[in-house]
Design an enzyme around this catalytic site. Sequence first.
Site, PDB file in Angstrom:
ATOM      1  CB  ALA A   1      31.714  47.716  27.878  1.00  0.00           C
TER       2      ALA A   1
ATOM      3  N   GLY B   1      35.447  47.916  31.278  1.00  0.00           N
ATOM      4  CA  GLY B   1      35.423  49.200  31.161  1.00  0.00           C
ATOM      5  C   GLY B   1      35.286  50.237  32.316  1.00  0.00           C
TER       6      GLY B   1
ATOM      7  CD  GLU C   1      39.906  49.209  29.602  1.00  0.00           C
ATOM      8  OE1 GLU C   1      38.433  48.899  29.810  1.00  0.00           O
ATOM      9  OE2 GLU C   1      40.610  49.189  29.426  1.00  0.00           O
TER      10      GLU C   1
ATOM     11  CD  GLU D   1      37.863  44.017  30.855  1.00  0.00           C
ATOM     12  OE1 GLU D   1      38.215  43.737  31.833  1.00  0.00           O
ATOM     13  OE2 GLU D   1      37.135  45.229  30.585  1.00  0.00           O
TER      14      GLU D   1
END
Length: 697
Positions: free
Chosen positions: A65, A104, A107, A127
């Site tokens: 992210a 992310g 993910e 994270e």
Amino acid sequence: MADEPRYVEHAFDGDVHVLRIANPPVNTLRTEVRAGLLDGLKAAEREGARAIVLIGSGRNFSAGAEMTEFGKPRKPPSLPEVFDAIEQSRAPVVAAIHGNALGGGLELALACHARVASPGAQLGLPEVKRGFVPGAGGTQRLPRMIGLEALRLIVGGDPVSAEEAERLGFVDAVLPGELEKAAIAWAREAATSGRQFVLARHRTDRIQGQDMAAFDEAARKLLARSRGQESPKGCVEAVRAAFTMPFEEGLNVEREQFQRLVAGEQSQALRHIFFGEREVARVPDVPEGTKPLPVRKLVVIGCGTMGGGIAMSAANFGMPVTVVESTQEALERGLKRCEANWQRTVASGRLSQAEYEKRRALLTGTTDFEKAVGEADLVIEAVFEDMGVKKEVFARLDKAARPGIVLASNTSTLDIDEIASATGRPELVCGMHFFSPANVMRLLEIVRGRKTSAETLATAMDVGKRIGKLNVVVGNCDGFVGNRMTGKRGPQVEKLLLEGCLPQDIDRVMEAYGMAMGPLATGDLAGLDIGAAVRKARGTVAPIADAVVAAGRLGQKTGKGYYDYDENRKRMPSKEVEKIILDMSEKMQVRRRRIEDQEILERLLLPMVNEGARILEEGIAYRPVDIDVIFVNGFGWPAWRGGPMFWADRMGLRAVRDRLAHYAEATNDPNLRPAALIERLASEGGSFAGMKGPARA
Ligand code: NAI
């Protein structure tokens, strides 16, 4: 070619479509990337793609992210929307991973139908280290692919290699050679051979029948390492949901944990440090493009506690290093200590014998000063802390070393300019202040003298980085940044002991705050004679500390200091010390009282913040975050607390100013009068974080 969205390139190889994330340098999944992926998936669908390869351009798949978008209004599409499109795609979507797939980014790959990777690629969900939990399905998909092992990866936050990921079961194939080509061939083969892809969300084989007592036991072990930190607990709860709830409900648990944690103070602190560690590499005195001098061969003068540790750091990172000692005996002792140190790591299983031998071979020792120094590309001096000795060594270094090479000192207190004055090359002299144990501690304060050139700083930074250190460039003053600030804590420690505390009360409060070790236990570890010598040199007194030293209690090395120690170095409150303290209070006619924890905390942290403000005023540190990075990497300050200046901002600088003024008065310590910078920021309603540009008052 189809339309080319700027952040995602769309290419073809026959009926296999390729979506290339192009957001250098690390392909974070900013809004435009998410939108580009969604558009690309739709276009591929429209054009009848047989398979879709998702890959990163440049050196990475994706680092995850875009954290700078956190806390701002969210712009669609969200990652889950992109993932829905992937999961609904008729053509299988294959993630092709090289470099890093983190957070992310991983993910995204987990939402795909399959994953292939280059050898050595790194995959992880870090994270937890930024203070939150994976927020785009990672905590639900990974357990469905690899079972309980997911807990370790998510709570620990460390990445694994592609090979390890394949073994665990979340990479389908490791493909050598050029990845895009190999991935296209793999995807085509898989799509035409009728291979069945089962999306992670539909899998139950690795979560079914999980023994939840074993889960709890694994979680307990992992959490034991993260005292006081919230995000590991949030990760456990989210992963637990993967084993106990349907997929969509699990996603809700994950989302709740994510939103709660990401808004919390710990996550803000961790991100402050994460960005700060990148920020410190930008050094105003080193213009962009300044080239470091080439350094292949490092020479360290002195193979004592610090010299040995510095040399080990170099060898650990593959840099050849020679240590120079004054006698053969001292040399042998020094080298033996390095060997014993490495051997302990081998014995613990964290270092292979082969790797040890490789490192040991990079380390050589000599007593031939002139010869070794003559061959050096950079010298770090780590002899006794004595200006006379240092100047003598530097004069000799200047003669023996090739002209144009950098000469650095590891001094912890002495004036770099005066040391440099012993040479004919002051522009090539700087401080390289390591922290003990130097082979372990990541912090390196690089001290800029008055004449130190940008090239010299760049060279020290380059070498520091290459031997695994986190560099912070600081100005020249007594104690530089870290030690100068902790030094200001000492008088308040004395006063607290006199007024009512015992060593264990103070250490308990600091350790409950999250410090690796309280200040008195730290003193015992370092040796109390060091502080005593400094006080003597400066003509200051500390009645209790002096009395403890006078009683022959020098710390762990004598088996007793502020505490008693058993044979395993376990500390225990000391009756003798208690008596020394109570007697001193009586002698000095101080009425002892019960002191609240909050007062202890404030009286230890505020003096450091105040000194930090002065350090900023003087330009010794460039930015408040530099100070915070120093404390987190060199002084056991928990990253999730963000460092002293971050702490002060949370308290609010008006309150900081008022509490400082109060304690200056109440404890008769003029040093606690609020620094001019704090006065100014408080009156403006400002903060350290909000400061623009240098702070010089
Ligand atoms: P140490 O006493 O363990 O080591 C000094 C070594 O230098 C000794 O082995 C000595 O034989 C050698 N030496 C002295 N003169 C020499 C010469 N002319 N040529 C070659 N070798 C010579 O001391 P330590 O603790 O390693 O400290 C070294 C420096 O590092 C000091 O400036 C100290 O202030 C600084 N420092 C110490 C830290 C600590 O925690 N101990 C932390 C950061 C810096």
